[in-house]
Design an enzyme around this catalytic site. Structure first.
Site, mmCIF file in Angstrom:
data_model
loop_
_atom_site.group_PDB
_atom_site.id
_atom_site.type_symbol
_atom_site.label_atom_id
_atom_site.label_comp_id
_atom_site.label_asym_id
_atom_site.label_seq_id
_atom_site.Cartn_x
_atom_site.Cartn_y
_atom_site.Cartn_z
ATOM 1 N N CYS A 1 6.561 -6.359 7.744
ATOM 2 C CA CYS A 1 7.411 -5.413 8.627
ATOM 3 C C CYS A 1 7.928 -6.511 9.679
ATOM 4 O O CYS A 1 7.265 -7.285 10.105
ATOM 5 C CB CYS A 1 6.952 -4.378 9.324
ATOM 6 N N CYS B 1 1.178 -0.031 15.864
ATOM 7 C CA CYS B 1 1.482 -0.042 14.478
ATOM 8 C C CYS B 1 0.619 -1.413 13.743
ATOM 9 O O CYS B 1 0.914 -2.506 14.145
ATOM 10 C CB CYS B 1 2.913 -0.063 13.962
ATOM 11 N N CYS C 1 3.432 8.586 0.546
ATOM 12 C CA CYS C 1 3.826 7.821 1.614
ATOM 13 C C CYS C 1 4.187 6.555 0.860
ATOM 14 O O CYS C 1 3.337 5.795 0.608
ATOM 15 C CB CYS C 1 2.993 7.546 2.713
ATOM 16 N N CYS D 1 6.197 -3.181 16.213
ATOM 17 C CA CYS D 1 5.744 -2.193 16.998
ATOM 18 C C CYS D 1 4.179 -2.402 17.554
ATOM 19 O O CYS D 1 3.355 -2.564 16.504
ATOM 20 C CB CYS D 1 5.889 -0.918 16.310
ATOM 21 N N CYS E 1 -1.132 7.211 9.504
ATOM 22 C CA CYS E 1 -0.052 6.728 9.916
ATOM 23 C C CYS E 1 -0.171 5.581 10.773
ATOM 24 O O CYS E 1 -1.045 5.470 11.926
ATOM 25 C CB CYS E 1 0.691 7.731 10.830
ATOM 26 N N GLU F 1 0.891 -1.275 0.035
ATOM 27 C CA GLU F 1 -0.019 0.061 -0.122
ATOM 28 C C GLU F 1 0.904 1.424 -0.010
ATOM 29 O O GLU F 1 1.855 1.296 0.774
ATOM 30 C CB GLU F 1 -0.823 0.071 1.115
#
Length: 407
Positions: free
Chosen positions: A138, A145, A131, A142, A377, A118
């Protein structure tokens, strides 16, 4: 009564490897492509310049449009390569104008079945920010997130990173002399094309150092896409050994995902902190090449209700950053399904911001964008995993129901 039992899933077909696209390649990569079709070393430098101009300045999608190149060479290129962009499999538009594209990348090898990522376009009055992602998934986990809940599949190639900007410019009608594709959103106020790039999408950019570095070389080249390095920001969760190299080799703006002022809390929020604690991270920031008041580091701080938003933590943040030319972005937490965190109350965010501002630091509160399409975010997560997980769950449920009826 007859019972229909779902068949076992058929083995996945081997991916069909299409001709490679030249879009996203570095100058060296274009030279290699020309060498593959027999162009002499002496001629390649000139031809690389021509290809570069057609691909990155004009954004052409057909070799036949490259009128400064001979028909014979155009035909040879078209026989071996394409100018394809990643497929836009979905486009979501937020009520605030933010756009999120789900891009399907073609397979990059015999065992790769392609990947979906994305990227997000955020239009503002004075700029348009893209972005971009640097990895599929990932590895950092975190806890606040959404992307961190997805396993790491692989690094994106240089070509795949550059292609995100190419798709955005294509969808925005931002190439000179080209008719935008059907359904494209074309800004009409003169100031909302892509002017800035942030590596804040899926993945940790410094764990894909070479791919990101080479992509930035392509993006910032003055003869093509021409985005200055001061308009490119690379955000890291704190891969300390690579921060100096980032400044020396890429020369971009730096953003640090900080989010906590104590190691025990940051260990929970950003597990990478266990390897590179706050003290080491801030020392690397103080030594960042080119650091000055004109080239400040942005520290990102997500506001989590009752977790990291007290007055005492605001004062400690100021103390930690003393002597570092910095800007502090306060980010209202963007919720996602299944999260255990809540966003800090607005008056608490304002109080935190006031303490930081009075200490002499710019402390803008980032306006949440694209929340309604999970484009804000910390919310990005590729549809590939979501769809495959849903399909597995449905299959498991069907098999369980069939087994129950058969018993």
């Amino acid at each position: 009564m007859s019972l229909s039992v779902p068949a076992s899933p058929a083995p996945a077909a081997e991916p069909v490897l299409r001709p490679a696209s030249l879009v996203g390649r570095t100058r060296a990569g274009l030279s290699d492509a020309l060498a593959e079709i027999g162009v002499s070393e002496k001629e390649r430098r000139m031809r690389v310049g021509q290809l570069w101009n057609w691909i990155y300045h004009y954004g052409v999608r057909d070799f036949s449009a490259m009128t400064t190149i001979s028909k014979v060479l155009r035909a040879a290129l078209a026989e071996r390569f394409t100018l394809d962009l990643p497929e836009v499999t979905a486009e979501q538009v937020s009520s605030d104008g933010t756009r999120k594209w789900l891009l399907r990348m073609p397979p990059v090898g015999a065992r790769d079945r392609g990947a979906e990522i994305e990227c997000v376009y955020i239009p503002e009055v004075d700029r348009g920010t893209l972005c971009v992602s640097s990895q599929v998934g990932c590895t950092l986990s975190c806890t606040f997130c959404h992307t961190g809940t997805q396993r790491l599949v692989r690094n994106l190639t240089t070509e795949e990173i550059v292609a995100q900007l190419m798709v955005a410019r294509d969808r925005l009608g931002d190439f000179p002399g080209r008719t935008p594709p059907e359904g494209a959103f074309v800004p009409n106020d003169g100031g909302r094309f892509v002017s800035n790039i942030v590596f804040m999408g899926m993945g940790e950019p410094l764990y894909n150092f070479d791919g990101v570095r080479d992509a930035i070389d392509v993006i910032s080249d003055n003869e093509g896409l021409s985005l200055g390095r001061r308009r490119i920001t690379v955000s890291t969760s704190g891969v300390v050994p690579q921060i100096e190299a980032l400044g020396a080799e890429m020369g971009t703006m730096l953003a640090i995902s900080l989010h906590a002022v104590r190691d025990d809390l940051r260990n929970e929020l950003v597990p990478l902190n266990k390897k590179y604690p706050i003290r080491d991270l801030l020392e690397a920031c103080r030594n960042y090449p080119g650091l000055s008041n004109a080239k400040r580091i942005t520290f990102e701080y997500v506001m989590l209700k009752g977790v990291n938003d007290s007055d005492a933590e605001a004062r400690e943040l100021v103390r930690l950053l003393k002597g570092i030319p910095a800007k502090i972005n306060l980010i209202p937490f963007n919720p996602w399904p299944g999260t255990r965190y809540e966003c800090s109350d607005w008056d608490r965010i304002e109080r935190f911001s006031e303490i930081v501002y009075r200490a002499g630091y710019a402390s803008p509160v980032r306006t949440p964008r694209g929340r309604d399409i999970l484009a804000a975010c910390g919310q990005l997560k590729s549809e590939t995993e979501k769809l495959s997980a849903r399909a597995r769950l449905m299959l498991e449920q069907s098999e369980a129901e069939a087994a129950a009826l058969a018993s």
